[in-house]
Design a protein around this motif. Structure first.
Motif, PDB file in Angstrom:
ATOM      1  N   ARG A  39       0.827  -1.193   0.000  1.00  0.00           N
ATOM      2  CA  ARG A  39       0.000   0.000   0.000  1.00  0.00           C
ATOM      3  C   ARG A  39       0.877   1.265   0.000  1.00  0.00           C
ATOM      4  O   ARG A  39       0.611   2.215  -0.736  1.00  0.00           O
ATOM      5  CB  ARG A  39      -0.902  -0.025   1.238  1.00  0.00           C
ATOM      6  CG  ARG A  39      -1.881   1.102   1.266  1.00  0.00           C
ATOM      7  CD  ARG A  39      -2.961   0.879   2.297  1.00  0.00           C
ATOM      8  NE  ARG A  39      -3.497   2.178   2.626  1.00  0.00           N
ATOM      9  CZ  ARG A  39      -3.253   2.807   3.763  1.00  0.00           C
ATOM     10  NH1 ARG A  39      -2.501   2.248   4.687  1.00  0.00           N
ATOM     11  NH2 ARG A  39      -3.766   3.995   3.988  1.00  0.00           N
ATOM     12  N   ARG A  64       2.203   1.905  -3.360  1.00  0.00           N
ATOM     13  CA  ARG A  64       1.210   2.446  -4.282  1.00  0.00           C
ATOM     14  C   ARG A  64       1.008   3.944  -4.037  1.00  0.00           C
ATOM     15  O   ARG A  64       0.910   4.734  -4.976  1.00  0.00           O
ATOM     16  CB  ARG A  64      -0.113   1.694  -4.105  1.00  0.00           C
ATOM     17  CG  ARG A  64      -0.881   1.628  -5.416  1.00  0.00           C
ATOM     18  CD  ARG A  64      -2.138   0.778  -5.263  1.00  0.00           C
ATOM     19  NE  ARG A  64      -1.865  -0.647  -5.214  1.00  0.00           N
ATOM     20  CZ  ARG A  64      -2.444  -1.463  -4.322  1.00  0.00           C
ATOM     21  NH1 ARG A  64      -3.262  -0.985  -3.412  1.00  0.00           N
ATOM     22  NH2 ARG A  64      -2.192  -2.740  -4.339  1.00  0.00           N
ATOM     23  N   ILE A  65       0.994   4.334  -2.769  1.00  0.00           N
ATOM     24  CA  ILE A  65       0.824   5.759  -2.454  1.00  0.00           C
ATOM     25  C   ILE A  65       1.988   6.564  -3.013  1.00  0.00           C
ATOM     26  O   ILE A  65       1.815   7.604  -3.642  1.00  0.00           O
ATOM     27  CB  ILE A  65       0.716   5.966  -0.924  1.00  0.00           C
ATOM     28  CG1 ILE A  65      -0.567   5.325  -0.412  1.00  0.00           C
ATOM     29  CG2 ILE A  65       0.753   7.451  -0.576  1.00  0.00           C
ATOM     30  CD1 ILE A  65      -0.660   5.281   1.076  1.00  0.00           C
ATOM     31  N   THR A 116       1.626   6.855  -6.735  1.00  0.00           N
ATOM     32  CA  THR A 116       0.622   7.864  -7.088  1.00  0.00           C
ATOM     33  C   THR A 116       1.208   9.251  -6.897  1.00  0.00           C
ATOM     34  O   THR A 116       1.060  10.126  -7.738  1.00  0.00           O
ATOM     35  CB  THR A 116      -0.621   7.733  -6.172  1.00  0.00           C
ATOM     36  OG1 THR A 116      -0.860   6.363  -5.938  1.00  0.00           O
ATOM     37  CG2 THR A 116      -1.830   8.390  -6.798  1.00  0.00           C
ATOM     38  N   ALA A 154       1.699  12.001  -9.778  1.00  0.00           N
ATOM     39  CA  ALA A 154       0.991  13.278  -9.665  1.00  0.00           C
ATOM     40  C   ALA A 154       1.977  14.437  -9.618  1.00  0.00           C
ATOM     41  O   ALA A 154       1.741  15.489 -10.202  1.00  0.00           O
ATOM     42  CB  ALA A 154       0.113  13.273  -8.432  1.00  0.00           C
ATOM     43  N   ALA A 155       3.104  14.216  -8.942  1.00  0.00           N
ATOM     44  CA  ALA A 155       4.107  15.272  -8.859  1.00  0.00           C
ATOM     45  C   ALA A 155       4.664  15.596 -10.240  1.00  0.00           C
ATOM     46  O   ALA A 155       4.903  16.756 -10.582  1.00  0.00           O
ATOM     47  CB  ALA A 155       5.234  14.861  -7.916  1.00  0.00           C
TER      48      ALA A 155
END
Lengths: 429, 361
Positions: free
Chosen positions: A3, A6-7, A10, A14-15
């Motif tokens: 997890r 995955r964060i 992401t 996104a950055a």
């Protein structure tokens, strides 16, 4: 673990997106063209420009109170500002450019004013009107760093040392000194007399009081002070105290309600002494109040802005064209004051145009080179801005409340009055 | 709604907030920074009102202490023109900010003999006095507050990086110049996150449960061994320190503080914020603060293009009035349709969506 990975993924994705979008942000290029000074060719010659200036337009800001406590005063000023530039634009504008106004209403709330200023600031070359002492105080550092020439709708002497602040007329302390000297000339006050002064807590009140104290110190008198809050509207207690102290004159640096209350109660209680007030103490509506008779008998209002009935063609013309456009409801000194603001701004822009520099710095420089500008009687005496720290004028009109349009008639045939004490007064003393 | 999506949502929100200064003009940044400062004070107030069940109308007073405290601790005495400027201690801004927050907390603690003994609306009434005493002090203690002229707030700085238009000069991020407002935006975000994090930790631990016990039943709480006046006083102190921290950000956002910025109506705004947000909810307080602060400003921004609004200065409905009417209507609609605030609305939404499909309940 999975997890967390995955964060992180992401986040990284996104950055990357953020960087890509941010990289082509429009803001940087926008502000670099609008805020930096550039030269443009207006009328065939090169003129230095700045924010709010294009080849064809000059944009000025109005930051005022159209929905708060000062709306009754600010509305006619703003209307006059708008009418003036509409007319001037029809005549060809200034510097071959038309003048646009951005008007923002802060409702006398400093937080709203600061945010509204952020909105209009980058789009304007100067402020045609800035109203409200707390608002002016809160905006001062920003105006200073933006080099924003601002015409105040107030007359405090504490701001005279700022080159970007333009006041039109004598400050409150000088108004008071002139009024007291007039009473002395009339034989109603003599050396050593006690003067009662009722004043608002805050800048305005203390500025007026400073004038009375100075005058008293020069004439061997004493001042009986009565500090009040703007919400205090019944002056019974203050007048009783002043009567007990045996004052020979009552000075007021308050609002119109306190003026009506003080003049009415003093007359009713047998304290028949002159009542003098700074220019904001009077409103034509007072002449419809029960205090009208006492005001007409005892009150003298001091201010540099001409009363409506002054025998000067320009003053009459400004008044009549206002009534033609907006009716008689707001026929108060704000109209002549608004017109004087516009006239001074016109002179400043004209001068800056002659100097071929319409940048903010150029506008301030132009303003600070003006001296002896004739306002055709709208303001007492010619106004000058070439000495920093000095008032634009030290002359005032002294008027009596009467049943005429605007509610005031000038005494002494409308002569601009400037006493020797007012001339020699040092600001901040 | 799976946990993963919630996390993704937070990441996206965080990135959007970080990215806003790239595009937003001064108006939006200034509105945002005022909203952030309001959020911090609202979190403090919701701890007091929502969690402990105490009412305070003195938020504006404690914000003023934080704001003026920061200006005093960080400021220098300067002489310009005829007016002497107020005194200052000239501390580094970071120390000044901490000291100002602490000072507001101390002022709250000084009031706690009263805050500990009075409850609910009685404390609210007692605290009104503080706002008016505060106004009097701000106008008259000129050597500290500057009186009606107010006083300048020294720009915040940390390790030589100033949250102003200079030092570093021409500071660009992805080609966008970052001046005072852009830099303050990030400082505000950090302060809001830290404030929210601290409040949540407080609520989830012993003190939070003790405070809730005090709110729900004084007697039961006392029987369980909770020192009721002690916790009430402590809640008031913490809430005041939050307001003090908010005040520091307010001072930085204004660059100059004047007494009129901290009036009684300002206190009322904070009650509206926490009611809209949902009493006792930290997230709700933040969203409520943003709505109450930003909505009137944004309405004012667009009011000129609303139908029925007259030209500025002309007769008829002024844009400022129109914005106020719309804001008032919005608050009323909120209270009717979401009487337990945004937090309650969110809770209901979560309950609905987490119910298994086909359930009959």
């Amino acid at each position: 673990m999975n997890r967390t990975l995955r964060i992180v993924a992401t986040g990284v994705a996104a950055a990357a997106l953020f960087a890509a979008v941010g990289g082509c942000g429009s803001k940087g290029s926008d502000s670099s063209t609008s805020s930096s000074s550039s030269s443009s060719s207006g009328g065939g010659e090169s003129i230095k420009t700045g924010p709010g200036i294009t080849d064809k337009t000059i944009t000025l800001g109005i930051l005022t109170d159209l929905s708060g406590v000062f709306a009754p005063l600010a509305t006619p000023i703003t209307q006059t500002n708008q009418d003036y530039w509409k007319k001037k634009n029809a005549e060809g504008g200034v510097c071959n450019r038309t003048v646009n106004l951005i008007t923002k209403d802060h409702g006398y709330d400093p937080q709203k004013a600061v945010v509204q200023y952020r909105d209009m600031g980058p789009k304007v070359a100067a402020l045609q009107q800035l109203l409200g002492s707390p608002i002016t105080a809160a905006l001062l550092p920003t105006l200073k760093s933006d080099r924003m020439l601002s015409i105040l709708s107030a007359w405090p002497s504490s701001l005279l040392g700022n080159d970007f602040v333009i006041e039109i007329g004598a400050p409150y302390d000088v108004e008071m000194i002139n009024a007291l000297d007039y009473l002395k000339d009339q034989g109603k006050l003599k050396d050593g007399d006690k003067i009662g002064h009722i004043y608002f807590e805050g800048e305005y009140g203390e500025n007026g009081l400073a004038g009375t104290k100075y005058w008293a110190s020069k004439n061997g008198g004493t001042v009986v002070e009565q500090k009040i809050q703007p919400t205090d509207e019944d002056m019974t207690g203050q007048i009783a105290a002043l009567k007990r102290a045996g004052v020979k004159a009552i000075a007021l640096t308050t609002g119109p309600k306190q003026m009506a209350s003080a003049a009415g109660i003093a007359a009713a209680s047998g304290l028949n002494v002159p009542v003098i007030g700074n220019n904001p103490t009077f409103d034509p509506a007072l002449m419809a109040s029960p205090a009208a008779k006492a005001l007409a008998a005892n009150a003298i209002i001091a201010g540099s802005i001409s009363p409506w009935t002054l025998d000067q063609p320009k003053v009459k013309e400004v008044g009549n064209s206002y009534i033609a456009a907006h009716g008689k409801k707001n026929a108060k000194a704000s109209v002549q004051f608004g017109y004087a603001q516009d006239e001074v701004m016109y002179q400043i822009l004209n001068k800056a145009c002659e100097n071929k520099d319409l940048s903010r710095e150029g506008i301030i420089k132009a303003a600070r080179s003006l001296s002896n500008v004739d306002t055709a009687g709208l303001v007492a005496g010619p106004v000058s801005y070439d000495k920093l720290g000095e008032a634009s004028t030290r002359a005032v009109y002294l008027s009596k409340p009467a049943n005429v349009i605007g509610g005031l008639t000038a005494v002494e045939n409308g002569k601009a009055f400037e006493s020797d004490t007012a001339k020699s007064y040092q600001f901040g003393s | 709604v799976s946990k993963r999506w919630v996390t993704a949502g937070w990441v996206v929100l965080a990135l959007v907030l970080l990215w806003i200064p790239q595009y937003a003009e001064g108006f939006w940044l200034q509105t945002g920074i005022f909203s952030m400062s309001a959020a911090i004070a609202a979190i403090g107030l919701t701890l007091l009102v929502g969690v402990t069940g105490q009412l305070s109308l003195a938020t504006a007073f404690f914000i003023a202490i934080g704001a003026y405290g920061y200006c005093f601790f960080a400021g220098h005495k300067e002489d310009f023109g005829p007016i002497a400027s107020p005194d200052g201690l000239g501390l580094p801004p970071i120390l000044a900010a901490i000291a100002a927050t602490g000072l507001a907390g101390l002022a709250g603690a000084a009031f706690s003999p009263i805050a500990g003994r009075l409850k609910g609306i009685y404390l609210g009434l007692a605290s009104i006095g503080l706002v008016f005493i505060g106004q009097h002090i701000l106008q008259n203690a000129k050597s500290i507050t500057g009186g009606f002229n107010g006083r300048d707030a020294e720009a915040f700085s940390i390790f030589g990086f100033r949250f102003a238009n200079d030092h570093p000069d021409n500071f660009n991020v992805f080609g966008v110049p970052y001046g005072q407002l852009e830099r303050l935006w990030y400082l505000g975000l950090v302060l809001v996150v830290v404030s929210a994090w601290y409040a949540r930790n407080l609520l989830r631990n012993r003190p939070g449960r003790a405070l809730e016990a005090v709110r729900d039943s004084e007697v039961a709480a006392a029987v369980m061994g909770v020192n009721v006046p002690g916790y009430r006083g402590a809640a008031f102190t913490v809430s005041s320190a939050y307001a003090g921290l908010a005040g520091v950000l307010v001072a930085l956002a204004y660059q100059r503080v004047v007494p009129e910025s901290f009036n009684f109506l300002y206190s009322i705004d904070f009650l509206v914020m926490i009611v809209i947000g949902g009493l006792g909810s930290v997230g709700g307080a933040i969203v409520g603060a943003v709505i109450v602060t930003a909505l009137p400003l944004i309405l004012l921004h667009y009011a000129d293009s609303l139908p029925l609004v007259a030209e500025p200065g002309a007769g008829g409905l002024q844009s400022g009035d129109a914005a106020r009417f719309l804001y008032g209507a919005a608050v009323v609609i909120f209270l009717i349709y979401a009487s337990d605030g945004l937090a309650g609305l969110a809770r209901r939404f979560r309950l609905k969506s987490s119910k298994p499909k086909g359930s009959t309940a």
